[in-house]
Scaffold this motif. Structure first.
Motif, mmCIF file in Angstrom:
data_model
loop_
_atom_site.group_PDB
_atom_site.id
_atom_site.type_symbol
_atom_site.label_atom_id
_atom_site.label_comp_id
_atom_site.label_asym_id
_atom_site.label_seq_id
_atom_site.Cartn_x
_atom_site.Cartn_y
_atom_site.Cartn_z
ATOM 1 N N LEU A 1 -6.752 -4.931 31.767
ATOM 2 C CA LEU A 1 -6.016 -5.382 30.799
ATOM 3 C C LEU A 1 -4.971 -3.884 30.889
ATOM 4 N N LYS A 2 -5.182 -3.005 31.060
ATOM 5 C CA LYS A 2 -4.395 -1.807 31.037
ATOM 6 C C LYS A 2 -3.519 -1.809 32.232
ATOM 7 N N SER A 3 -3.981 -2.233 33.373
ATOM 8 C CA SER A 3 -3.032 -2.442 34.438
ATOM 9 C C SER A 3 -1.972 -3.629 34.533
ATOM 10 N N MET A 4 -2.560 -4.763 33.778
ATOM 11 C CA MET A 4 -1.789 -5.792 33.622
ATOM 12 C C MET A 4 -0.601 -5.454 32.537
ATOM 13 N N ASP A 5 -0.940 -4.636 31.723
ATOM 14 C CA ASP A 5 -0.043 -4.165 30.593
ATOM 15 C C ASP A 5 1.235 -3.236 31.212
ATOM 16 N N GLN A 6 0.548 -2.367 32.081
ATOM 17 C CA GLN A 6 1.486 -1.649 32.843
ATOM 18 C C GLN A 6 2.510 -2.252 33.744
ATOM 19 N N PHE A 7 1.923 -3.605 34.358
ATOM 20 C CA PHE A 7 2.710 -4.368 35.223
ATOM 21 C C PHE A 7 3.880 -4.988 34.422
ATOM 22 N N SER A 8 3.272 -5.429 33.210
ATOM 23 C CA SER A 8 4.168 -6.394 32.272
ATOM 24 C C SER A 8 5.467 -5.371 31.951
ATOM 25 N N ARG A 9 5.161 -4.315 31.664
ATOM 26 C CA ARG A 9 6.106 -3.319 31.281
ATOM 27 C C ARG A 9 7.342 -3.133 32.160
ATOM 28 N N TRP A 10 6.794 -2.929 33.622
ATOM 29 C CA TRP A 10 7.500 -2.850 34.622
ATOM 30 C C TRP A 10 8.228 -3.863 34.806
ATOM 31 N N LEU A 11 7.535 -5.307 35.041
ATOM 32 C CA LEU A 11 8.422 -6.397 35.131
ATOM 33 C C LEU A 11 9.404 -6.555 34.078
ATOM 34 N N SER A 12 9.154 -6.348 32.894
ATOM 35 C CA SER A 12 10.160 -6.664 31.888
ATOM 36 C C SER A 12 11.516 -6.171 32.061
ATOM 37 N N GLU A 13 11.434 -5.050 32.797
ATOM 38 C CA GLU A 13 13.029 -4.448 33.030
ATOM 39 C C GLU A 13 13.281 -5.158 34.334
ATOM 40 N N ARG A 14 12.933 -5.810 34.587
ATOM 41 C CA ARG A 14 13.429 -6.738 36.167
ATOM 42 C C ARG A 14 13.626 -8.169 35.860
#
Length: 388
Positions: free
Chosen positions: A113-126
């Motif tokens: 869940l932590k790695s998905m959360d990190q990906f989500s934050r990265w993707l949200s800027e794109r």
């Protein structure tokens, strides 16, 4: 080392989040996390599922709540266990890379869940709206691959031959290397209108495992395509090993629609959906404009000299609700007597089926298992049909 066999469907959408807000606009309102888990385990008999809208903040919040309230367990080797179903956290992304001829859908899976959360934050800027499914990512496809790998994830191009929003359908002229780093692809998803025999004509795919997933937009479509995978246990690490065929872990069998049943097998007229066409116009309505089918597209990019590698059997399977005359009441009767759809599809004898649903439908299920049903092919967004 003895492995176990698990039924796996890695492409399931979320229709609405915990607040009742849409996630996948075209998906059913009933596709909530709770309903997906119930459908997958109790009705379908699926052991591992991939939810590919897990990047949305509401889903991440819901998963934290499940874990904090002991309704779910995050596994040490990746994945989340809920009611004896292993949930793999995924995200479907629609890539708009300047090297692409058209948009490409890809599936990105993460172990925690932590790695998905990190990906989500990265993707949200794109992307424009991180709360929705399959959002448009304007950027480098290879950069996306690097990010997935930095987070120890899996990168899998989705429904790779469909005419719209896929790698070979619209994304590239001839080869995946036009857009993607081939070394950072973990497997490819075939889609409903192709099978192993068709896909193995593409030489550059020979090193990848083939996946057959449902791309479910409603509860009933879960496991219309799936695979049986040999793993020691149901978790992310074992799945990754199976895709690389490591230490006895592997995809054992692909179960998918006969490609003729898929919505995009045939080339058809854009206007009237007739398959009585030339390369550029329709012989029935006279209009120009053709939706190129998967069969035609594979023919264009196939390699005549390719030597197919040894692959798992691909079993042409028809979902129960495709069979003429097998409606919801009959399906419920089957589930009441025999448990799950997996059990009905694979194991229940003809005599036992006949005793519950009669000779005609029992025969149809057995003929389906043996690949003997007659099919009218689909195309242009219209499914094929079982001939009565």
């Amino acid at each position: 080392m003895k492995t176990n066999k698990y039924f796996v469907d890695l492409h399931i959408h979320i229709g609405r989040d915990k607040y009742g807000k849409p996630v996948k606009i075209t998906a059913s309102n009933n596709l909530s996390l709770e309903n997906i888990i119930e459908e997958a385990k109790i009705k379908k008999g699926i052991d591992m599922i991939g939810v590919i809208d897990a990047h949305t903040p509401a889903f991440i919040e819901e998963m934290h709540s499940y874990i904090n309230n002991k309704k779910a367990l995050e596994l040490a080797e990746g994945g989340i266990e809920i009611d004896n179903v292993c949930l793999i956290l995924g995200s479907e992304v629609e890539i708009y890379d300047h090297n692409c001829k058209g948009p490409i859908h890809v599936l990105c899976y993460f172990p925690t869940l932590k790695s998905m959360d990190q990906f989500s934050r990265w993707l949200s800027e794109r992307v424009t709206n991180i709360n929705l499914s399959s959002q448009r990512y304007y950027g480098s496809a290879i950069d996306l691959q690097h990010k997935v790998k930095d987070l120890k994830g899996l990168f899998i191009p989705a429904h790779i031959f469909t005419p719209f929003k896929s790698l070979y359908g619209k994304g590239v002229k001839k080869s995946l290397i036009e857009v993607l780093d081939p070394g950072k692809i973990d497997a490819v998803e075939l889609g409903l209108s192709s099978d192993t025999t068709m896909a193995e004509q593409i030489e550059e795919l020979e090193t990848y495992s083939f996946l057959t997933n449902s791309d479910a937009h409603s509860l009933g479509k879960i496991a219309r395509e799936y695979q049986q995978i040999s793993m020691m246990n149901c978790n992310f690490k074992e799945l990754a090993m199976a895709l690389k065929q490591t230490s006895g872990r592997k995809v054992e069998v692909n179960y998918g629609l006969n490609p003729l049943l898929g919505k995009y097998y045939n080339s058809v007229c854009k206007n009237c959906l007739s398959d009585n066409i030339t390369d550029s116009s329709c012989n029935d309505c006279g209009r120009s404009g053709i939706i190129k089918g998967v069969a035609k597209r594979i023919q264009e990019i196939s390699n005549s000299s390719v030597t197919p590698v040894k692959r798992p059997p691909y079993i042409h399977q028809v979902p129960l609700d495709f069979l003429p005359g097998l409606g919801p009441k009959t399906l419920q009767k089957l589930l009441k007597h025999f448990g799950t759809e997996m059990h009905v599809l694979h194991y229940v004898s003809y005599s036992d089926l006949k005793s519950i649903i009669g000779e005609r439908l029992a025969s149809a299920i057995i003929m389906m298992r043996e690949g003997k049903l007659e099919i009218k092919s689909g195309g242009g967004g219209r499914y094929g049909k079982i001939n009565k």
